[in-house]
Write a protein that holds these residues in place. Structure first.
Motif, PDB file in Angstrom:
ATOM      1  N   ILE A   1       5.365   6.833  -3.833  1.00  0.00           N
ATOM      2  CA  ILE A   1       5.261   7.713  -2.672  1.00  0.00           C
ATOM      3  C   ILE A   1       5.215   9.170  -3.129  1.00  0.00           C
ATOM      4  N   VAL A   2       4.373   9.960  -2.483  1.00  0.00           N
ATOM      5  CA  VAL A   2       4.201  11.375  -2.847  1.00  0.00           C
ATOM      6  C   VAL A   2       4.308  12.226  -1.584  1.00  0.00           C
ATOM      7  N   PHE A   3       5.209  13.174  -1.597  1.00  0.00           N
ATOM      8  CA  PHE A   3       5.355  14.086  -0.465  1.00  0.00           C
ATOM      9  C   PHE A   3       4.495  15.323  -0.665  1.00  0.00           C
ATOM     10  N   PRO A   4       4.013  15.912   0.425  1.00  0.00           N
ATOM     11  CA  PRO A   4       3.203  17.134   0.302  1.00  0.00           C
ATOM     12  C   PRO A   4       4.005  18.228  -0.396  1.00  0.00           C
ATOM     13  N   GLY A   5       3.304  19.031  -1.164  1.00  0.00           N
ATOM     14  CA  GLY A   5       3.988  20.106  -1.884  1.00  0.00           C
ATOM     15  C   GLY A   5       3.697  21.469  -1.295  1.00  0.00           C
ATOM     16  N   GLY A   6       4.571  22.401  -1.560  1.00  0.00           N
ATOM     17  CA  GLY A   6       4.352  23.791  -1.170  1.00  0.00           C
ATOM     18  C   GLY A   6       4.159  23.985   0.319  1.00  0.00           C
ATOM     19  N   ASP A   7       3.122  24.746   0.659  1.00  0.00           N
ATOM     20  CA  ASP A   7       2.845  25.071   2.061  1.00  0.00           C
ATOM     21  C   ASP A   7       2.410  23.852   2.871  1.00  0.00           C
ATOM     22  N   LYS A   8       2.014  22.771   2.199  1.00  0.00           N
ATOM     23  CA  LYS A   8       1.556  21.583   2.913  1.00  0.00           C
ATOM     24  C   LYS A   8       2.715  20.723   3.430  1.00  0.00           C
ATOM     25  N   MET A   9       3.924  21.024   2.961  1.00  0.00           N
ATOM     26  CA  MET A   9       5.091  20.278   3.425  1.00  0.00           C
ATOM     27  C   MET A   9       5.407  20.666   4.866  1.00  0.00           C
TER      28      MET A   9
ATOM     29  N   ILE B   1      14.033  -3.332 -10.857  1.00  0.00           N
ATOM     30  CA  ILE B   1      13.199  -3.626  -9.692  1.00  0.00           C
ATOM     31  C   ILE B   1      12.594  -2.333  -9.161  1.00  0.00           C
ATOM     32  N   PHE B   2      11.265  -2.329  -8.954  1.00  0.00           N
ATOM     33  CA  PHE B   2      10.613  -1.163  -8.365  1.00  0.00           C
ATOM     34  C   PHE B   2       9.631  -1.619  -7.290  1.00  0.00           C
ATOM     35  N   GLY B   3       9.163  -0.661  -6.457  1.00  0.00           N
ATOM     36  CA  GLY B   3       8.316  -1.019  -5.321  1.00  0.00           C
ATOM     37  C   GLY B   3       7.083  -0.155  -5.200  1.00  0.00           C
ATOM     38  N   LEU B   4       5.991  -0.747  -4.672  1.00  0.00           N
ATOM     39  CA  LEU B   4       4.709  -0.051  -4.597  1.00  0.00           C
ATOM     40  C   LEU B   4       4.043  -0.213  -3.232  1.00  0.00           C
ATOM     41  N   MET B   5       3.256   0.777  -2.857  1.00  0.00           N
ATOM     42  CA  MET B   5       2.343   0.682  -1.711  1.00  0.00           C
ATOM     43  C   MET B   5       0.929   0.648  -2.271  1.00  0.00           C
ATOM     44  N   GLY B   6       0.187  -0.426  -1.975  1.00  0.00           N
ATOM     45  CA  GLY B   6      -1.158  -0.585  -2.510  1.00  0.00           C
ATOM     46  C   GLY B   6      -2.197   0.239  -1.777  1.00  0.00           C
ATOM     47  N   LYS B   7      -3.410   0.260  -2.314  1.00  0.00           N
ATOM     48  CA  LYS B   7      -4.492   1.077  -1.760  1.00  0.00           C
ATOM     49  C   LYS B   7      -4.910   0.596  -0.370  1.00  0.00           C
ATOM     50  N   ASP B   8      -5.103  -0.704  -0.207  1.00  0.00           N
ATOM     51  CA  ASP B   8      -5.512  -1.216   1.095  1.00  0.00           C
ATOM     52  C   ASP B   8      -4.427  -0.974   2.134  1.00  0.00           C
ATOM     53  N   ALA B   9      -3.173  -1.163   1.743  1.00  0.00           N
ATOM     54  CA  ALA B   9      -2.060  -0.915   2.662  1.00  0.00           C
ATOM     55  C   ALA B   9      -2.014   0.552   3.066  1.00  0.00           C
ATOM     56  N   GLU B  10      -2.214   1.441   2.104  1.00  0.00           N
ATOM     57  CA  GLU B  10      -2.216   2.877   2.418  1.00  0.00           C
ATOM     58  C   GLU B  10      -3.342   3.219   3.387  1.00  0.00           C
ATOM     59  N   ASP B  11      -4.502   2.593   3.195  1.00  0.00           N
ATOM     60  CA  ASP B  11      -5.643   2.869   4.073  1.00  0.00           C
ATOM     61  C   ASP B  11      -5.365   2.431   5.512  1.00  0.00           C
TER      62      ASP B  11
ATOM     63  N   VAL C   1       2.633  11.610   4.153  1.00  0.00           N
ATOM     64  CA  VAL C   1       2.839  11.342   2.735  1.00  0.00           C
ATOM     65  C   VAL C   1       1.637  10.581   2.204  1.00  0.00           C
ATOM     66  N   SER C   2       1.523  10.508   0.893  1.00  0.00           N
ATOM     67  CA  SER C   2       0.452   9.742   0.255  1.00  0.00           C
ATOM     68  C   SER C   2       1.072   8.880  -0.840  1.00  0.00           C
ATOM     69  N   PHE C   3       0.236   8.106  -1.506  1.00  0.00           N
ATOM     70  CA  PHE C   3       0.748   7.184  -2.518  1.00  0.00           C
ATOM     71  C   PHE C   3      -0.140   7.243  -3.758  1.00  0.00           C
ATOM     72  N   ASP C   4       0.508   7.384  -4.913  1.00  0.00           N
ATOM     73  CA  ASP C   4      -0.213   7.442  -6.182  1.00  0.00           C
ATOM     74  C   ASP C   4      -0.802   6.077  -6.539  1.00  0.00           C
TER      75      ASP C   4
ATOM     76  N   VAL D   1      -1.316   1.347 -10.545  1.00  0.00           N
ATOM     77  CA  VAL D   1      -1.286   1.022 -11.973  1.00  0.00           C
ATOM     78  C   VAL D   1      -0.612   2.129 -12.763  1.00  0.00           C
ATOM     79  N   GLU D   2      -1.029   3.378 -12.513  1.00  0.00           N
ATOM     80  CA  GLU D   2      -0.430   4.497 -13.243  1.00  0.00           C
ATOM     81  C   GLU D   2       1.045   4.659 -12.898  1.00  0.00           C
ATOM     82  N   SER D   3       1.386   4.479 -11.631  1.00  0.00           N
ATOM     83  CA  SER D   3       2.790   4.574 -11.224  1.00  0.00           C
ATOM     84  C   SER D   3       3.616   3.480 -11.882  1.00  0.00           C
ATOM     85  N   SER D   4       3.062   2.281 -11.953  1.00  0.00           N
ATOM     86  CA  SER D   4       3.775   1.162 -12.573  1.00  0.00           C
ATOM     87  C   SER D   4       4.010   1.408 -14.059  1.00  0.00           C
ATOM     88  N   LYS D   5       3.008   1.915 -14.727  1.00  0.00           N
ATOM     89  CA  LYS D   5       3.169   2.205 -16.156  1.00  0.00           C
ATOM     90  C   LYS D   5       4.297   3.211 -16.380  1.00  0.00           C
ATOM     91  N   ARG D   6       4.346   4.212 -15.518  1.00  0.00           N
ATOM     92  CA  ARG D   6       5.392   5.241 -15.633  1.00  0.00           C
ATOM     93  C   ARG D   6       6.782   4.644 -15.416  1.00  0.00           C
TER      94      ARG D   6
END
Length: 648
Positions: A151-159, A190-200, A207-210, A213-218
């Motif tokens: 999960i990614v929250f808006p930054g700066g003035d976009k918050m 244990i970690f959790g993800l929101m997929g691309k189709d679900a986000e759409d 909010v948005s979602f990274d 795959v990259e989030s999982s690797k991290r």
């Protein structure tokens, strides 16, 4: 004294030997973990009504699910109980989502360790999720942990204020990237993800979602640094028939250090797990109808391997847990008082009786064809708008129901208020109450035809985009070029006669708030080929859809005409048999609203092209002309060169 010391030394030596031997032996023993899991429960706290071999059956229900969970835990060690999201939004209990958070509180009572957020947890917007989290936290009940890793929250003035408040609510609840549980000395990450189709599918959050795959690797890298023994991903991404498009299968291949993926979002039921490398992917279906069980074993020095995988079906033979039943009853009373009384409806009130069953929920939208339940619901929209507006009623030409908003079906027998709500339960209106309201917009005849083409061409690739419409019928040929499949389209009048669609005329259209907003995205997503712009009666594009909500009178006061309420009132309107309204057999057969023409002759495939096909044909013709001209020029040059050589 000397003998006594020698004896003590011998005993001590033996004890040390036994300890070292036993520890060494223990280190060589295989380790085991049992993972109990669910996903896509959608507030189905009570059992679900369905049909099997002509009889009504009841499956699921949290009180029975709790009994099975306890049975699976009995006599076992190293157990975790997890959920992969969409635990909310599906029946009348969702009306308490923001005020009482029954979902998380009962999950805590059932013993869930961890869950993640699905797209439907954002159904009531960021503000609704904020209130939901605070409500659960302030209850002081035992709650499951929540992990949300991308999960990614808006930054700066976009918050914005709402996204900032959601961020603070997540901190207060304790939502985090990952958690580590200790089971018998085994550290489980244990970690959790929101997929691309679900986000759409989310249109109600800032909010948005990274990338998953990259989030999982991290996150996996962090977990390995923390020395975990087992990694579980609660993925709200899903699996699909085509492995190349299947998000959780792609994840398993690209992040091989994940041991288990509990796969939610697509409501998939996997009787056997999907295995990629060392990763086990499990899915147990929807609505708490099954409890998934994954048992893993690890030989020292090796990766975890699958020992057992099975789904425990939750049926009527299972005894209900009294504690969970009591909690559900308390929330049911609150639903009645705080929500249903407002609409002058009762939770278990019988609206009508059906002499037949409609197609099962999981089959709705699987094929591109007309659907009897879609016909009933869309007809109900027109009926209820007419009743709500009375003498001010302006005829509705078309009512639209997308398959994605149809969340439940009807089986033979009594149909209650709860059943009607489940059939169209999604969303929230500006009134802050559960359920999307109906709104009134205008579309041109050309745009109505575009919707037919969208349905015929796009639905085979995106089943949730299929539309069921009252007031219009069309014929399509699936053998024709995409975006050129509809060969005929007409308005269908109440008396069953057809009327020609005037491309330039504005027609009144009724649909749910969510669907009307999504219609505005059809044009951009089709690269401008199928423009659909919801308009006012004067033909101006609508910017504020809330201003075009249809209202009704319930219990002596004005309310939004919710999708589910429109269906409920239509069900109540049918002629009575033995004092109870009965659904007409008209809705047991198809009515020719979508006619499939499979003719594959050349004339049928290429004839009567629409404007999109004409443009494509012209492009193809132009390319052919250019290529032909180029070939002619080249041939002439070659011949000329040959003549010149001959002359020399």
């Amino acid at each position: 004294m000397r003998y006594k010391s020698a004896a003590l030394f011998a005993v001590a030596t033996i004890m040390i030997f036994i300890f070292v031997f036993s520890k060494t032996y223990a280190d060589q023993e295989p380790r085991e973990v049992k993972i109990l899991f669910t996903h896509d429960m959608h507030d189905h706290l009570l059992p679900n009504k369905g049909e099997y071999n002509g009889s009504t059956v009841w499956t699921g229900g949290y009180s029975r699910l709790k009994t099975v969970i306890d049975e699976e835990k009995s006599g076992s060690k190293n157990i975790v109980l997890v959920d992969a999201g969409d635990y909310s939004m599906g029946d009348l209990f969702q009306s308490l989502y923001s005020t009482d958070a029954p979902e998380l509180r009962i999950m805590g009572q059932m013993g869930y360790d961890v869950t993640t957020l699905g797209n439907h947890e954002f159904e009531f917007k960021d503000t609704g999720l904020t209130r939901h989290l605070y409500s659960a936290k302030n209850s002081s009940d035992k709650l499951p942990e929540i992990v949300s890793s991308n999960i990614v929250f808006p930054g700066g003035d976009k918050m914005t204020k709402s996204s900032y408040e959601l961020q603070q609510a997540m901190k207060a609840y304790g939502v985090k990237d990952y958690t580590i549980l200790n089971r018998g000395g085994i550290r489980i990450g244990i970690f959790g993800l929101m997929g691309k189709d679900a986000e759409d599918c989310i249109t109600t959050t800032e909010v948005s979602f990274d990338n998953v795959v990259e989030s999982s690797k991290r996150v996996v890298k962090k977990l390995k640094q923390e020395g975990v023994d087992l990694i579980i991903c609660l993925s709200h991404s899903g699996t699909w028939e085509k492995a190349s498009k299947s998000e959780d299968e792609i994840l398993a291949k690209k992040v091989p250090d994940i041991d288990v993926i509990v796969s939610g979002h697509t409501h998939t039921l996997l009787k056997m797990p999907i295995i990629h490398g060392n990763a086990v992917i499990g899915s147990c279906g929807e609505y708490g109808n099954n409890l998934g069980v994954i048992e893993l074993v690890q030989i020292p020095g090796e990766r975890w391997s699958l020992k057992n995988y099975h789904l425990k079906h939750i049926d009527q033979s299972i005894t209900e847990d009294s504690g969970i039943s009591q909690s559900i009853s308390k929330f049911k009373t609150i639903v009645q008082k705080e929500y249903l009384n407002y609409f002058d409806m009762q939770f278990d009130e019988v609206l009508c009786r059906s002499p037949f069953s409609f197609i099962a929920t999981e089959q709705i939208g699987k094929k591109l064809q007309e659907d009897t339940l879609g016909n009933l619901i869309s007809d109900g929209y027109i009926y209820s708008v007419k009743q709500a507006e009375g003498k001010d009623y302006e005829p509705v030409a078309v009512a639209i129901v997308p398959v994605g908003t149809m969340r439940g079906s009807f089986v033979e027998g009594d149909i209650t208020v709860q059943d009607a709500f489940i059939s169209s339960c999604l969303g929230i209106g500006p009134d802050g109450k559960s359920g999307y309201p109906l709104i009134s917009v205008y579309l041109t005849g050309k745009e109505l035809k575009n919707l037919c083409e969208l349905d015929a061409s796009i639905s085979p690739m995106m089943s949730y985009a299929q539309l069921y419409m009252s007031g219009v019928d069309y014929t399509f040929n699936p053998n024709r070029m995409i975006l050129n499949r509809v060969t005929e389209a007409h308005l269908q009048k109440p008396d069953g006669t057809q009327e020609r669609i005037d491309d330039k005329k504005l027609y009144r259209v009724v649909s749910g708030l969510y669907n009307a907003q999504m219609l505005a995205t059809v044009g951009p997503k089709s690269f401008g080929l199928l423009p659909v712009v919801p308009k006012t009666k004067e033909g101006k594009p609508i910017k504020d859809f809330d201003s075009y909500i249809i209202y009704s009178n319930s219990g002596g006061h004005t309310t939004e005409l919710k999708e589910w309420l429109a269906t409920a009132r239509y069900l109540q309107s049918f002629p009575k048999t033995e004092g109870v309204p009965q659904i007409p057999y008209y809705y047991n057969t198809l009515q020719g609203r979508k006619i499939i023409d499979n003719t594959n002759s050349l004339s049928a495939i290429l004839g009567n092209p629409n404007s999109i096909a004409v443009r494509l044909y012209l492009v193809v013709l132009a390319v052919v002309v250019v290529i032909t001209a180029a070939i002619v020029i080249i041939v002439r040059l070659v011949r000329k060169k040959g003549k010149n050589k001959a002359a020399v």
